[in-house]
Design an enzyme around this catalytic site. Structure first.
Site, mmCIF file in Angstrom:
data_model
loop_
_atom_site.group_PDB
_atom_site.id
_atom_site.type_symbol
_atom_site.label_atom_id
_atom_site.label_comp_id
_atom_site.label_asym_id
_atom_site.label_seq_id
_atom_site.Cartn_x
_atom_site.Cartn_y
_atom_site.Cartn_z
ATOM 1 N N SER A 184 -3.711 5.807 8.550
ATOM 2 C CA SER A 184 -2.946 6.995 7.418
ATOM 3 C C SER A 184 -3.220 8.157 7.705
ATOM 4 O O SER A 184 -2.463 8.947 7.406
ATOM 5 C CB SER A 184 -3.380 6.269 6.181
ATOM 6 O OG SER A 184 -4.546 6.225 5.957
ATOM 7 N N HIS A 212 2.012 1.886 7.005
ATOM 8 C CA HIS A 212 2.739 3.084 7.766
ATOM 9 C C HIS A 212 3.601 2.807 8.915
ATOM 10 O O HIS A 212 4.429 3.449 9.624
ATOM 11 C CB HIS A 212 1.988 4.161 8.016
ATOM 12 C CG HIS A 212 0.992 4.848 6.938
ATOM 13 N ND1 HIS A 212 1.658 5.627 6.044
ATOM 14 C CD2 HIS A 212 0.015 4.332 6.446
ATOM 15 C CE1 HIS A 212 0.625 5.788 5.142
ATOM 16 N NE2 HIS A 212 -0.108 4.954 5.216
ATOM 17 N N LYS A 244 6.484 3.182 0.794
ATOM 18 C CA LYS A 244 6.513 4.553 1.684
ATOM 19 C C LYS A 244 7.851 4.538 2.505
ATOM 20 O O LYS A 244 8.835 4.858 1.410
ATOM 21 C CB LYS A 244 5.389 4.066 2.777
ATOM 22 C CG LYS A 244 4.096 3.983 1.924
ATOM 23 C CD LYS A 244 2.797 4.040 3.174
ATOM 24 C CE LYS A 244 1.421 4.314 2.344
ATOM 25 N NZ LYS A 244 1.009 3.723 1.039
HETATM 26 N N1 PMP Z 1 -2.891 0.988 3.413
HETATM 27 C C1 PMP Z 1 -2.582 1.956 3.937
HETATM 28 C C2 PMP Z 1 -3.008 2.178 5.415
HETATM 29 C C3 PMP Z 1 -2.105 2.838 3.039
HETATM 30 O O1 PMP Z 1 -2.021 4.351 3.310
HETATM 31 C C4 PMP Z 1 -2.055 2.880 1.788
HETATM 32 C C5 PMP Z 1 -1.427 3.788 0.625
HETATM 33 N N2 PMP Z 1 -1.799 5.149 0.990
HETATM 34 C C6 PMP Z 1 -2.249 1.389 1.019
HETATM 35 C C7 PMP Z 1 -2.538 0.529 2.008
HETATM 36 C C8 PMP Z 1 -1.886 1.224 -0.592
HETATM 37 O O2 PMP Z 1 -0.829 1.007 -0.681
HETATM 38 P P1 PMP Z 1 -0.038 1.247 -1.926
HETATM 39 O O3 PMP Z 1 0.140 2.674 -2.113
HETATM 40 O O4 PMP Z 1 1.258 0.499 -1.903
HETATM 41 O O5 PMP Z 1 -1.050 0.853 -2.885
#
Ligand code: PMP
Length: 399
Positions: A184, A212, A244
């Protein structure tokens, strides 16, 4: 001495220390719709750091199905999934997500954070082992801690290190490898085919976080498995998010129905929380249908990603060659990163600076993200701003 201070005084001095290190965070408010051209703190601004990769967050089709869902089913699910909160919309979304991913089933969670906690803390526990990439998302780190399994961290993307750790530990009851598919904060890809081979060789379960990659990579944005041409069965537990690229909110785990039944019975973040409400489910359903029917959106995003990455490189920025919308521009120092973020903001472009503890000290960065709804002409204007700020970035050697 800290022990003699009141809790409030301690908290104040911790906040002061964050400020002194350039690490204090504050909320910025988007005052317009969630799209690349909007208003931020009431100023017209281009958002260059959101995860709304396909620009679906304010798409009229998502809005229409969200409104229809409210009209038909109301505003709340009224209970958790195992009480009376499972509505036909949850079942429909799960069915369409499974068809989209090509898996036996899918189970909707309230968000990706909870899904990662929910899978990790359920599938492994005392007497088990987890193998986790050093740069995995915070929700995976927290899920590993919550699981009480022995946690083995392998060097980022290093399959040899992972293989060595797997070879060294065969005494566990159950083993699970977990990785982000797209990291991320760096936008790079995990070497999934090699990881799948190791999972098979060492009889370990594999959990892949496709947050992502969903809606971004692969055929129709089906995710990392499709990108690497892996069969759906290669990944035991595939976690994808709906907040996302899909422009809605929530998450899902896709895989064999038996694993999903196990989670339904045992996963506390699935069980002990009010189920997602109709509006969110309606928007998610519309987004999955858009992906099925309009692969052109993903193709357009890809073109904009490739173009921006290569033009930034032409301007002298160090930009890795990954097919993802996340482009890290490493600055190094946290304070300098925030100064640069402010400079861009003064030019009408919001790029949030990313600092420790989200990234390692000395690796603070501007995390640029490309979204499909940026117009080509706006991308060129943004690149011109990057060119004019080029000398404000530290030389590569300093980073
Ligand atoms: N996994 C990754 C790699 C993320 O980037 C994120 C959110 N930033 C999440 C899980 C969490 O997902 P959510 O925003 O739906 O809680």
């Amino acid at each position: 001495m800290a022990e003699n201070k009141s809790a409030l005084q301690q908290i104040r001095s911790e906040l002061d220390s964050l400020s002194a290190q350039g690490l204090r965070r504050r909320l910025r408010t988007v005052t317009g719709p969630q799209r690349s051209e909007t208003t931020l703190d009431s100023q017209p601004t281009t958002i260059l750091c959101s995860n709304n990769y396909l620009g679906l967050a304010d798409d009229l089709r998502l809005q229409a199905l969200a409104v229809e869902a409210i009209r038909e089913y109301g505003c709340s699910s009224g209970a958790s999934r195992l009480i009376s909160g499972t509505m036909s919309l949850h079942r429909q979304l799960e069915k369409e997500l499974a068809a989209f991913k090509g898996t036996e089933g899918a189970l909707v969670y309230n968000c990706g954070y909870m899904a990662n906690l929910g899978v990790l803390a359920t599938v492994v526990g005392d007497g088990d082992a987890v193998y986790s990439d050093a740069l995995n998302h915070a929700s995976i780190v927290d899920g590993c801690r919550l699981s009480r399994a022995v946690v083995n961290i392998y060097r980022h993307g290093d399959v040899q290190h992972l293989a060595d750790l797997l070879a060294a530990g065969s005494a566990y009851r159950r083993r699970l490898i977990v990785t982000d598919s797209v990291f991320s904060m760096d936008g790079d890809l995990a070497p999934l085919p090699e990881i799948v081979a190791l999972a098979q060789k060492y009889d370990a379960l594999l959990l892949v976080d496709d947050a992502h990659a969903t809606g971004v990579l692969g055929d129709h944005g089906r995710g990392s498995g499709s990108h690497f041409s892996l069969p759906a069965s290669a990944i035991d537990l595939l976690m994808g998010t709906l907040g996302k690229a899909l422009g809605s909110y929530g998450a899902f785990v896709a895989g064999r129905q038996e694993y999903l039944d196990y989670l339904t019975n045992k996963s506390r973040p699935f069980i002990y929380t009010t189920a997602l409400p109709p509006a969110v489910l309606g928007a998610s359903l519309a987004a999955v249908r858009v992906l099925q029917n309009e692969p052109g959106l993903v193709a357009e995003l890809r073109k904009k990603i490739l173009y921006t990455r290569s033009r930034l490189r032409d301007l002298g920025f160090t930009v890795p060659d990954d097919p993802t919308p996340i482009i890290p521009i490493i600055v190094g120092d946290a304070g300098r990163t925030m100064e640069l973020s402010e400079k861009f903001l003064a030019a009408g472009i919001f790029i949030q600076g990313i600092r420790p503890p989200t990234v390692e000290a000395g690796k603070s960065r501007l995390r640029v993200t490309i979204t499909r709804d940026l117009s080509w002409s706006r991308i060129d204007e943004i690149l011109a701003v990057f060119a004019s700020f080029r000398d404000l970035f530290p030389p590569v050697a300093e980073r």
